[in-house]
Write an enzyme that holds these catalytic residues in place. Structure first.
Site, PDB file in Angstrom:
ATOM      1  N   ASP A 132      -3.745  -9.954  -8.786  1.00  7.14           N
ATOM      2  CA  ASP A 132      -4.064  -9.045  -9.888  1.00  7.14           C
ATOM      3  C   ASP A 132      -2.915  -8.168 -10.380  1.00  7.14           C
ATOM      4  OD1 ASP A 132      -4.196  -7.805  -7.439  1.00  7.14           O
ATOM      5  OD2 ASP A 132      -6.185  -6.938  -7.712  1.00  7.14           O
ATOM      6  N   GLU A 145     -19.222  -7.137  -5.533  1.00  7.12           N
ATOM      7  CA  GLU A 145     -17.808  -7.387  -5.256  1.00  7.12           C
ATOM      8  C   GLU A 145     -17.390  -8.772  -5.755  1.00  7.12           C
ATOM      9  OE1 GLU A 145     -14.078  -6.389  -3.061  1.00  7.12           O
ATOM     10  OE2 GLU A 145     -15.620  -5.324  -4.162  1.00  7.12           O
ATOM     11  N   GLU A 185       0.824  -1.208   0.000  1.00  6.76           N
ATOM     12  CA  GLU A 185       0.000   0.000   0.000  1.00  6.76           C
ATOM     13  C   GLU A 185       0.856   1.255   0.000  1.00  6.76           C
ATOM     14  OE1 GLU A 185      -3.009  -0.182  -0.615  1.00  6.76           O
ATOM     15  OE2 GLU A 185      -3.773  -2.100   0.127  1.00  6.76           O
ATOM     16  N   GLU A 189     -12.020  -0.760 -10.898  1.00  6.45           N
ATOM     17  CA  GLU A 189     -11.473  -1.636 -11.951  1.00  6.45           C
ATOM     18  C   GLU A 189     -12.315  -1.660 -13.224  1.00  6.45           C
ATOM     19  OE1 GLU A 189      -9.642  -2.447  -8.194  1.00  6.45           O
ATOM     20  OE2 GLU A 189     -11.773  -2.554  -8.752  1.00  6.45           O
TER      21      GLU A 189
END
Length: 602
Positions: free
Chosen positions: A333, A450, A197, A504
């Site tokens: 991902d 989700e 992060e 996304e």
């Protein structure tokens, strides 16, 4: 005639003064729609805009406060190798972005109205962050409270810097830069710093804002964060930790690499560290991540699904082979996302960067064969959905479960299609993106969940179209523990029915719009934006919603920084001038932070 010319010149001068002082400055310069000029600047810069934004008359004096600890002074127990060197700038690249032409006045007016509506929603969230959560990591959009979740270094502020620039909010941008100048990266609200992060949000945000504005304060702070993260490589095998022990890292103690991590974590450092080496000339950042990616490269074809890596890996053992679960969605991902993007940033002429093109093509071919499927739906839409693959005794088995996080993959395939001049990749990317758009349209809120399941078309080729079968769908739906009576046809679960402001899907829609120029993508984006803005609107900003399968669902007091850094940015860029953050000039990291490409094609 001379008197007329004198009066005409005087009138024009007065008109220029009027426009400059009366029209809103936050939108007058960056968004004039104009015919595309081929390579107005050979290095891909937006020189005119940068010159205006950084004119001494507009840039306030900003005093830099260096952090209380200099991470560059740490004496490593295990210093990483400092080779290979960062590759030389790329001289040519394939054309990525569509050659846009001027639009009619009517069409331009519609898109301008949409752009301003996205900006309005952004400004509500940003103003609330400034008034309620300034210098905190995140704003709670319902209560107006704040929270520190990423070390307390004002994550939303840093993450939003480049969005402020793109929206032309010059005063807000420099106010934020002034605040960044005082962030102390030598202190943390947490004893353990999240490597992933911190890299994508903080380092990525600072690098992109520097690439856009050229402000030196941002470069200095990026180096501070980069050196902090570099301390995460102080391990006995030079592999990075997942969480940096803040105090031990300062002392230079050798850190202990975790026994198991999600593959996305070590695989999502390449862009940020490579760009930091490019702008500083210090090879150490690039060298560190190059060795990490060598591990993935050398073992890519030794896994149970050759071409891809399992969801979990062990950097302690440098084992990226063991495991039977494969996905391009959550946990893996951005490992895959960074391969074509690293190839775009670094090129493939250097031996150390050639691997990114090789790894990209290997995983893209493998995923096409094993992860993507045509869902059984009532209409004739030509769509693909990305599932998961388990490799057991009987070989690969496709699981038709997907999630919002997987929706980035359509845009990535489209980008790879242009970058590697492969029409199959581009076509696959368009179908995958249409699959996510279809999922948005299918639910009553106009937003996809989700996580969900669909019925995959039967037969040896799951990508081949099939006819709708009501009985098959009903049977598959009733088998599921997550059975819901009101699910849209074709969907068998909404395993996680939330929408948490994720970017996304609109990310891929944006990329397809910029690559193909087809208006279907702008229309899809507008439908998506209206649905998201309406459902998530909260007293202070925009909030996650609990259940997209019903209209009027409850909201959660939750808004991550990626709402401003990614989601609204991508919506905005769909309706803005296509020259703003051209895909021929920039590559965007997984947090939508644009890094300038060293040189574009002639």
């Amino acid at each position: 005639m001379a008197r007329f010319r004198t009066r005409y010149v005087a009138f024009c001068a007065l008109l220029v003064v009027f426009v400059y002082h009366v029209l809103p400055r936050d939108s007058a310069i960056p968004y004039i729609r104009r015919p595309r000029r081929k390579q107005e600047h050979s290095d891909g810069s937006t020189e005119g805009l940068a010159q205006y934004m950084n004119d001494l008359k507009h840039v306030p004096r900003i005093t830099l406060m260096k952090s209380s600890f200099d991470w560059n002074t740490v004496n490593f127990t295990y210093p990483p190798e400092r080779t290979p060197r960062i590759p030389s700038p790329v001289t040519t690249r394939p054309r990525i972005q569509y050659d846009f032409r001027p639009e009619s006045a009517r069409v331009a007016a519609v898109q301008e109205k949409r752009r301003l509506e996205v900006k309005r929603v952004f400004e509500k969230s940003w103003k609330s962050y400034k008034s309620q959560a300034w210098m905190k990591d995140a704003l709670k959009p319902i209560s107006g409270e704040s929270v520190n979740q990423f070390s307390g270094w004002a994550a939303t502020l840093v993450d939003t810097l480049d969005t402020l620039w793109m929206l032309g909010l010059r005063d807000d941008f420099y106010e934020a830069v002034d605040a960044v100048a005082r962030i102390d990266f030598g202190q943390s609200t947490s004893s353990r710093v999240n490597m992933f992060e911190t890299c994508i949000r903080y380092l990525g945000g600072l690098l992109a804002a520097y690439d856009l504005s050229g402000h030196e304060v941002l470069k200095v702070k990026a180096i501070e964060v980069g050196d902090l993260l570099y301390a995460g490589f102080n391990t006995d095998n030079s592999m990075p930790v997942d969480f940096i022990d803040f105090d031990a890292a300062k002392d230079g103690e050798g850190l202990t690499v975790e026994p198991s991590v999600v593959s996305a974590s070590p695989g999502t450092i390449t862009l940020e560290f490579s760009r930091l080496s490019q702008i500083t000339g210090d090879d150490k950042y690039y060298a560190a991540v190059s060795h990490v990616m060598d591990t993935f490269y050398e073992h890519q074809n030794e896994t149970m699904l050759p071409g891809m890596w399992p969801m979990m890996v062990s950097m302690r053992r440098q084992d990226v082979v063991t495991g039977y679960q494969f996905t391009i969605a959550g946990n893996a991902d951005s490992l895959y996302e960074y391969l074509p993007k690293a190839s775009a940033l670094l090129g493939s002429s250097d031996p150390s960067s050639k691997k990114y093109e090789v790894m990209s093509k290997n995983f893209m071919d493998t995923a096409i064969d094993n992860l993507f499927f045509r869902p059984m739906i009532t209409g004739s839409e030509d769509v693909l959905i990305s599932g998961n693959c388990d490799v057991l005794k009987d070989g690969p088995s496709l699981d038709p479960e997907s999630e919002h996080l997987a929706c980035f993959i359509g845009g990535l395939y489209a980008l790879g299609g242009r970058l590697f001049e492969n029409d199959k990749y581009l076509e696959t990317g368009a179908k995958l993106t249409r699959g996510c758009v279809y999922a948005y349209k299918s639910f009553p809120t106009g937003i996809m969940p989700e996580r969900y399941n669909m019925v995959k078309c039967p037969g040896p080729d799951p990508k081949k179209a099939c006819k709708w079968d009501e009985e098959v769908w009903a049977t598959e739906r009733e088998k599921r523990a997550e059975y819901r009576e009101h699910l849209p046809k074709g969907f068998t679960t909404a395993k996680d029915p939330r929408y948490i402001l994720r970017p996304e899907a609109i990310e891929s829609v944006f990329v397809l719009w910029r690559i193909t120029g087809k208006d279907e993508w702008r229309e899809a984006a507008w439908d998506m934006f209206q649905a998201v803005a309406n459902a998530t609107d909260a007293p202070f900003a925009n909030a996650a919603i609990d259940d997209v399968t019903v209209v009027g669902s409850g909201q959660t007091d939750y808004m991550e920084s990626f709402w401003l850094a990614e989601t609204l940015k991508y919506f905005y860029l769909v309706f803005a001038d296509p020259e703003l953050i051209s895909l021929d000039d920039f590559v965007l990291n997984t947090e939508a932070h644009p890094f300038r490409l060293s040189k574009t094609q002639a």
